[in-house]
Design a protein around this motif. Structure first.
Motif, PDB file in Angstrom:
ATOM      1  N   ASN A 152     -11.314  48.136 -11.132  1.00  0.00           N
ATOM      2  CA  ASN A 152     -11.015  46.983 -11.890  1.00  0.00           C
ATOM      3  C   ASN A 152     -11.740  45.917 -11.884  1.00  0.00           C
ATOM      4  O   ASN A 152     -12.030  45.286 -10.764  1.00  0.00           O
ATOM      5  N   PRO A 153     -12.771  45.432 -12.730  1.00  0.00           N
ATOM      6  CA  PRO A 153     -13.739  44.258 -12.639  1.00  0.00           C
ATOM      7  C   PRO A 153     -13.222  43.261 -12.429  1.00  0.00           C
ATOM      8  O   PRO A 153     -13.684  42.279 -11.501  1.00  0.00           O
ATOM      9  N   ALA A 154     -11.967  42.831 -12.667  1.00  0.00           N
ATOM     10  CA  ALA A 154     -11.322  41.516 -12.649  1.00  0.00           C
ATOM     11  C   ALA A 154     -10.994  41.307 -11.187  1.00  0.00           C
ATOM     12  O   ALA A 154     -11.135  40.605 -10.661  1.00  0.00           O
ATOM     13  N   VAL A 172     -12.193  39.021  -7.870  1.00  0.00           N
ATOM     14  CA  VAL A 172     -11.327  38.068  -7.029  1.00  0.00           C
ATOM     15  C   VAL A 172     -11.507  38.607  -5.634  1.00  0.00           C
ATOM     16  O   VAL A 172     -11.519  37.547  -4.835  1.00  0.00           O
ATOM     17  N   MET A 173     -11.689  39.766  -5.312  1.00  0.00           N
ATOM     18  CA  MET A 173     -11.829  40.166  -3.990  1.00  0.00           C
ATOM     19  C   MET A 173     -13.021  39.688  -3.260  1.00  0.00           C
ATOM     20  O   MET A 173     -13.178  39.872  -2.073  1.00  0.00           O
ATOM     21  N   THR A 174     -14.001  39.673  -4.130  1.00  0.00           N
ATOM     22  CA  THR A 174     -15.445  39.424  -3.688  1.00  0.00           C
ATOM     23  C   THR A 174     -15.312  37.733  -3.526  1.00  0.00           C
ATOM     24  O   THR A 174     -15.665  37.461  -2.374  1.00  0.00           O
ATOM     25  N   ALA A 180      -8.792  50.724  -7.100  1.00  0.00           N
ATOM     26  CA  ALA A 180      -9.155  49.780  -7.897  1.00  0.00           C
ATOM     27  C   ALA A 180     -10.451  48.743  -7.572  1.00  0.00           C
ATOM     28  O   ALA A 180     -10.851  48.144  -8.230  1.00  0.00           O
ATOM     29  N   ASN A 181     -10.480  48.612  -6.080  1.00  0.00           N
ATOM     30  CA  ASN A 181     -11.600  48.240  -5.627  1.00  0.00           C
ATOM     31  C   ASN A 181     -12.946  48.975  -5.548  1.00  0.00           C
ATOM     32  O   ASN A 181     -13.945  48.616  -5.201  1.00  0.00           O
ATOM     33  N   ASN A 182     -12.861  50.232  -6.258  1.00  0.00           N
ATOM     34  CA  ASN A 182     -14.068  51.146  -6.344  1.00  0.00           C
ATOM     35  C   ASN A 182     -14.425  51.736  -5.001  1.00  0.00           C
ATOM     36  O   ASN A 182     -15.590  51.910  -4.737  1.00  0.00           O
TER      37      ASN A 182
END
Length: 336
Positions: free
Chosen positions: A13-15, A19-21, A125-127
């Protein structure tokens, strides 16, 4: 198999990743400016930065070199080699966010799959790609597919993690194996297709005098290990004394006696050689194998032993089920 041992492909999930970055950069690494140096807030890990990394010196030339290896039309496997856990993961995440924001990252299956269904969805979702011991083919195939889309794949950790900041430990073969698979597929449509295996090496440096806090850590370790303290000596001497004491315990367990004046390295090598012989005997391997190959075979031996044990459990369960079915009474007559 339980959920922990079943591979599920990430659904990035790119969004959320973006945010997590930011969360990683502030909460995990740098802390909140204005609070990270102010009492009592600097005692709170989230405000100070859990890892307390104030600055990452990532030279522009190095960043551009790594960034040039990532992107459409090529496949990249980023292989960090670093000295410790947790902090390294946070720094690696910051690095890939600068060069390949949608890079997939390998992580232990205990984190990706083992914390419940909701957390599994979050990590996917964080890949994050679940590294499942003895069952990594699906993860490797997905990694190749993702790399061929022009996104990097971070293999964490790559190489033997240990306390060394000035040299690169031997890389694990997975990066090259996946790289060759990606190259073969890429060359089917583009004879000039390139695949990169990009080692990333960094090390930590203190920006202040931490001798007193480290001395307290030494005292804590000495107390827990019931070791004689050498508080009068310098900090390096004290650390050496702790490691030497631990090595002495290993020597005793192996039935070895340290030679007078022998260096730490030679003593450690004798212990490793003795343990290697015992391990080779336990797994029925050749006694003259080098340590890396011996450990690889031992891990395979453990996986196969676990598989045999699981298969035996299933067989026992089937036998119990069959016996139970055979002895179960028939339907009771209905009384009116």
């Amino acid at each position: 198999m339980g959920r922990i041992d079943v591979f599920v492909a990430p659904r990035p999930n790119p969004a959320l990743i973006k945010v997590m970055t930011i969360v990683n950069r502030i909460v995990m690494l740098r802390g909140v400016p204005g609070f990270r140096d102010l009492l009592p807030f600097n005692r709170l890990a989230g405000l100070r930065g859990v890892a307390n990394i104030r600055h990452i010196d990532f030279p522009v030339a190095d960043q551009q070199k790594l960034q040039a290896c990532c992107g459409e039309g090529q496949a990249t496997f980023i292989t960090p080699n670093h000295p410790e856990f947790f902090t390294d993961w946070m720094i690696d995440k910051e690095i890939v966010s600068r060069v390949s924001p949608l890079a997939a990252s390998w992580a232990t299956h205990g984190v990706v799959n083992g914390l419940g269904r909701l957390m599994q969805k979050f990590w996917l979702a964080n890949n994050l790609i679940a590294q499942i011991p003895g069952n990594s083919e699906a993860a490797k195939a997905h990694s190749v597919d993702w790399a061929l889309k022009g996104h990097g794949v971070l293999l964490h950790p790559e190489g033997s993690v240990g306390w060394h900041g000035n040299y690169v430990a031997p890389l694990l073969p997975g990066a090259v194996e996946m790289g060759l698979a990606a190259l073969k597929r890429g060359r089917e449509t583009n004879k000039d297709f390139k695949v990169w295996v990009a080692p990333v090496v960094w090390k930590l440096a203190f920006i202040g005098n931490v001798e007193r806090p480290l001395a307290r850590e030494c005292a804590y370790v000495e107390k827990k290990l019931k070791m004689e303290s050498v508080a009068a000596g310098s900090l390096p001497e004290r650390v050496y004394s702790i490691y030497s004491g631990l090595l002495s315990l290993d020597e005793q367990a192996c039935g070895l006696t340290a030679e007078a004046g022998a260096s730490f390295a030679s003593r450690q090598q004798r212990v490793l050689a003795e343990l290697g012989l015992r391990l080779a005997d336990a797994v029925a391997a050749e006694p003259d194998l080098d340590l890396a190959e011996l450990l690889r075979r031992s891990r395979r031996w453990l996986r196969e032993g676990k598989a045999d044990a699981d298969e035996q459990k299933c067989e026992n369960w089937r036998k119990r089920s069959s016996a139970s079915s055979a002895s179960a009474p028939g339907p009771s007559p209905i009384r009116r």
